[in-house]
Design a protein around this motif. Structure first.
Motif, PDB file in Angstrom:
ATOM      1  N   UNK A  35      10.558  18.850  11.503  1.00 25.18           N
ATOM      2  CA  UNK A  35      11.229  18.122  10.670  1.00 25.18           C
ATOM      3  C   UNK A  35      11.617  16.662  11.385  1.00 25.18           C
ATOM      4  N   UNK A  36      11.579  16.998  12.807  1.00 22.14           N
ATOM      5  CA  UNK A  36      11.792  15.453  13.725  1.00 22.14           C
ATOM      6  C   UNK A  36      10.496  14.698  13.559  1.00 22.14           C
ATOM      7  N   UNK A  37       9.349  15.247  13.156  1.00 22.23           N
ATOM      8  CA  UNK A  37       8.133  14.426  13.056  1.00 22.23           C
ATOM      9  C   UNK A  37       8.141  13.573  11.682  1.00 22.23           C
ATOM     10  N   UNK A  38       8.656  14.733  10.532  1.00 24.97           N
ATOM     11  CA  UNK A  38       8.803  14.138   9.123  1.00 24.97           C
ATOM     12  C   UNK A  38       9.693  12.743   9.110  1.00 24.97           C
ATOM     13  N   UNK A  39      10.840  13.049  10.131  1.00 20.73           N
ATOM     14  CA  UNK A  39      11.843  11.809  10.101  1.00 20.73           C
ATOM     15  C   UNK A  39      11.521  10.593  10.946  1.00 20.73           C
ATOM     16  N   UNK A  40      10.624  10.946  11.776  1.00 22.23           N
ATOM     17  CA  UNK A  40      10.041   9.834  12.513  1.00 22.23           C
ATOM     18  C   UNK A  40       8.949   9.011  11.694  1.00 22.23           C
ATOM     19  N   UNK A  41       8.283   9.862  10.760  1.00 22.70           N
ATOM     20  CA  UNK A  41       7.318   9.279   9.847  1.00 22.70           C
ATOM     21  C   UNK A  41       7.885   8.518   8.754  1.00 22.70           C
ATOM     22  N   UNK A  42       9.022   9.170   8.158  1.00 22.48           N
ATOM     23  CA  UNK A  42       9.908   8.293   7.249  1.00 22.48           C
ATOM     24  C   UNK A  42      10.350   7.117   7.876  1.00 22.48           C
ATOM     25  N   UNK A  43      10.886   7.082   9.109  1.00 18.10           N
ATOM     26  CA  UNK A  43      11.354   5.920   9.910  1.00 18.10           C
ATOM     27  C   UNK A  43      10.233   4.976   9.852  1.00 18.10           C
ATOM     28  N   UNK A  44       8.985   5.287  10.249  1.00 16.25           N
ATOM     29  CA  UNK A  44       7.807   4.300  10.150  1.00 16.25           C
ATOM     30  C   UNK A  44       7.485   3.846   9.078  1.00 16.25           C
ATOM     31  N   UNK A  45       7.477   4.479   7.790  1.00 19.28           N
ATOM     32  CA  UNK A  45       7.061   4.029   6.596  1.00 19.28           C
ATOM     33  C   UNK A  45       8.145   2.999   6.016  1.00 19.28           C
ATOM     34  N   UNK A  46       9.482   3.433   6.311  1.00 18.77           N
ATOM     35  CA  UNK A  46      10.400   2.386   6.000  1.00 18.77           C
ATOM     36  C   UNK A  46      10.196   0.891   6.451  1.00 18.77           C
ATOM     37  N   UNK A  47       9.748   0.997   7.683  1.00 18.46           N
ATOM     38  CA  UNK A  47       9.501  -0.307   8.224  1.00 18.46           C
ATOM     39  C   UNK A  47       8.268  -1.006   7.823  1.00 18.46           C
ATOM     40  N   UNK A  48       7.159  -0.201   7.498  1.00 17.81           N
ATOM     41  CA  UNK A  48       6.061  -0.695   6.954  1.00 17.81           C
ATOM     42  C   UNK A  48       5.193   0.342   5.925  1.00 17.81           C
ATOM     43  N   UNK A  49       5.399   0.203   4.712  1.00 16.33           N
ATOM     44  CA  UNK A  49       4.865   1.245   3.629  1.00 16.33           C
ATOM     45  C   UNK A  49       3.498   1.625   3.845  1.00 16.33           C
ATOM     46  N   UNK A  50       2.795   0.360   4.445  1.00  9.43           N
ATOM     47  CA  UNK A  50       1.116   0.500   4.625  1.00  9.43           C
ATOM     48  C   UNK A  50       0.644   1.879   5.616  1.00  9.43           C
ATOM     49  N   UNK A  51       1.933   2.159   6.658  1.00  4.91           N
ATOM     50  CA  UNK A  51       1.784   3.161   7.585  1.00  4.91           C
ATOM     51  C   UNK A  51       1.649   4.529   7.121  1.00  4.91           C
ATOM     52  N   UNK A  52       1.608   4.945   5.887  1.00  2.00           N
ATOM     53  CA  UNK A  52       2.142   6.218   5.363  1.00  2.00           C
ATOM     54  C   UNK A  52       0.886   7.148   5.873  1.00  2.00           C
ATOM     55  N   UNK A  53      -0.429   6.751   5.660  1.00  2.00           N
ATOM     56  CA  UNK A  53      -1.657   7.574   5.746  1.00  2.00           C
ATOM     57  C   UNK A  53      -1.732   7.781   7.333  1.00  2.00           C
ATOM     58  N   UNK A  54      -1.808   6.595   8.133  1.00  2.00           N
ATOM     59  CA  UNK A  54      -1.893   6.759   9.540  1.00  2.00           C
ATOM     60  C   UNK A  54      -0.924   7.679  10.306  1.00  2.00           C
ATOM     61  N   UNK A  55       0.489   7.374   9.692  1.00  2.00           N
ATOM     62  CA  UNK A  55       1.386   8.201  10.223  1.00  2.00           C
ATOM     63  C   UNK A  55       1.616   9.628   9.904  1.00  2.00           C
ATOM     64  N   UNK A  56       0.818   9.981   8.559  1.00  2.00           N
ATOM     65  CA  UNK A  56       0.642  11.404   8.383  1.00  2.00           C
ATOM     66  C   UNK A  56      -0.366  12.055   9.291  1.00  2.00           C
ATOM     67  N   UNK A  57      -1.343  11.195   9.558  1.00  2.00           N
ATOM     68  CA  UNK A  57      -2.514  11.742  10.299  1.00  2.00           C
ATOM     69  C   UNK A  57      -2.171  12.040  11.770  1.00  2.00           C
ATOM     70  N   UNK A  58      -1.374  11.056  12.419  1.00  2.00           N
ATOM     71  CA  UNK A  58      -0.907  11.003  13.589  1.00  2.00           C
ATOM     72  C   UNK A  58       0.167  12.191  13.894  1.00  2.00           C
TER      73      UNK A  58
END
Length: 278
Positions: free
Chosen positions: A148-171
Motif C-alpha cells: 500500500x505504501x509503494x502504491x501511494x508512492x507510485x501515485x505520488x510520482x505519477x501525479x508529478x509526471x504521468x509518463x512515469x507510470x510504467x517505470x514506477x510500476x516496474x521499480x
C-alpha cells in the motif's frame, strides 16, 4: 502418486491460522490503532521527505553536493533510479520497515503464552501449523501494508509526471519484493523471541538486546580475526546499508542473505516450539 492426508491437514491448518492472524490484526481494536498510527506516519513521510526530496534528486546541483559529501561511488545508484520518489522511498523503507516489523511481530505468541491459551491451541492444531501459520500471517499483513505504501508512492510520482507510470510500476514491483525478503528474518526472529517472552514488550526488548549483543560480539571478533569478517552476515539486516546503493534487478544480489537467515531462524523456531513446554 498418493496424497498424504496428514501433510494436507498441516498445510490447511497453517493457511487457516495465517488467514485468522491477518483478520485479527486488521479488525482487532488494538491492531486497528497500530494500523492507523502506521498510516499517519507514512502519510507524513510521503508528503514531506519523499515528495520534497525527489525534487532535489532531479536537480544536478544537488547531485554534485551529495557526491562531494559522500563520494561519487557511495550513492551513485541513487541518482540512476527512473523514479525519484521511489529512490527516496527505498532508503526510508529499508530502515523503517524492519523497525516496524520488530514491533508488529512481537506478539505472535507472547500474549497467548501469558494467558495460557497457547497450550490450548497446540492441543487442537500441530505446533508446526501454529508456528508457521502465525509467521505467514504476520508476513502477509506486513506485505499488504508495504504494498500500500509503494502504491501511494507510485501515485505520488505519477501525479508529478504521468509518463512515469510504467517505470514506477516496474521499480515498485522490485522494491516490494526486495523489502518483503528483507522482512523475513526479522519476523522469524520475533516469532522465536515471542515464544520465549511473556509479553510483546518483553519480546521487543529481547530483540534489541539480541541485535546489540550480536553486533558487539561480531565487532570484537572481527577486530581480532578480520579473516572471518563474514560473521556479520549472521545479523539480520546486515546487508541493508549495502542495498541502499543499488537499484533495479541489481538490488536482488543481497536477497540470498536474508533468505538464508530466515530459513535458519524458522528451522530454529520449529525446533524450539516442538521441544519447549508450553
Amino acid at each position: 502418486m498418493e496424497n498424504n492426508p496428514q501433510a494436507n491437514s498441516t498445510i490447511k491448518n497453517t493457511l487457516l491460522l495465517a488467514q485468522f492472524e491477518v483478520k485479527k490484526m486488521l479488525f482487532n481494536p488494538r491492531g486497528l490503532i497500530a494500523l492507523i498510527a502506521f498510516s499517519l506516519v507514512w502519510m507524513l513521510i510521503l508528503l514531506y521527505p519523499i515528495s520534497g526530496a525527489s525534487t532535489f534528486l532531479i536537480n544536478p546541483d544537488f547531485r554534485t553536493v551529495i557526491e562531494g559529501f559522500f563520494g561519487i561511488n557511495a550513492v551513485s545508484e541513487l541518482f540512476e533510479w527512473p523514479v525519484a520518489e521511489l529512490a527516496v522511498y527505498w532508503i526510508a523503507a529499508l530502515y523503517l520497515f524492519p523497525l516496524f516489523s520488530i514491533f508488529v511481530s512481537a506478539d505472535q505468541f507472547a500474549s497467548d503464552k501469558a494467558r495460557g491459551t497457547l497450550r490450548f491451541l497446540t492441543q487442537r492444531v500441530g505446533r508446526d501449523s501454529l508456528f508457521f501459520g502465525r509467521f505467514i500471517g504476520h508476513m502477509l499483513l506486513q506485505s499488504l501494508l508495504l504494498c500500500l505504501t509503494v502504491i501511494a508512492t507510485i501515485v505520488l510520482a505519477v501525479s508529478r509526471e504521468p509518463s512515469l507510470l510504467l517505470p514506477a510500476l516496474y521499480s515498485g514491483l522490485i522494491v516490494s519484493i526486495n523489502l518483503i525478503i528483507v522482512l523475513l528474518p526479522y519476523t522469524a526472529l520475533m516469532a522465536i523471541l515471542s515464544l520465549y517472552a511473556s509479553s510483546a514488550r518483553q519480546a521487543t526488548i529481547y530483540a534489541i538486546l539480541v541485535w546489540a549483543a550480536m553486533s558487539i560480539t561480531i565487532a570484537i571478533i572481527n577486530s581480532y580475526l578480520p579473516i572471518i569478517n563474514e560473521l556479520k552476515w549472521l545479523l539480520p539486516g546486515s546487508q541493508i546499508s549495502l542495498m541502499i546503493n543499488t537499484q533495479g534487478l541489481q538490488s536482488f544480489m543481497y536477497a540470498p542473505i536474508a533468505l538464508i537467515q530466515a530459513c535458519a531462524l524458522l528451522f530454529a523456531g520449529k525446533l524450539y516450539i516442538n521441544r519447549s513446554a508450553l
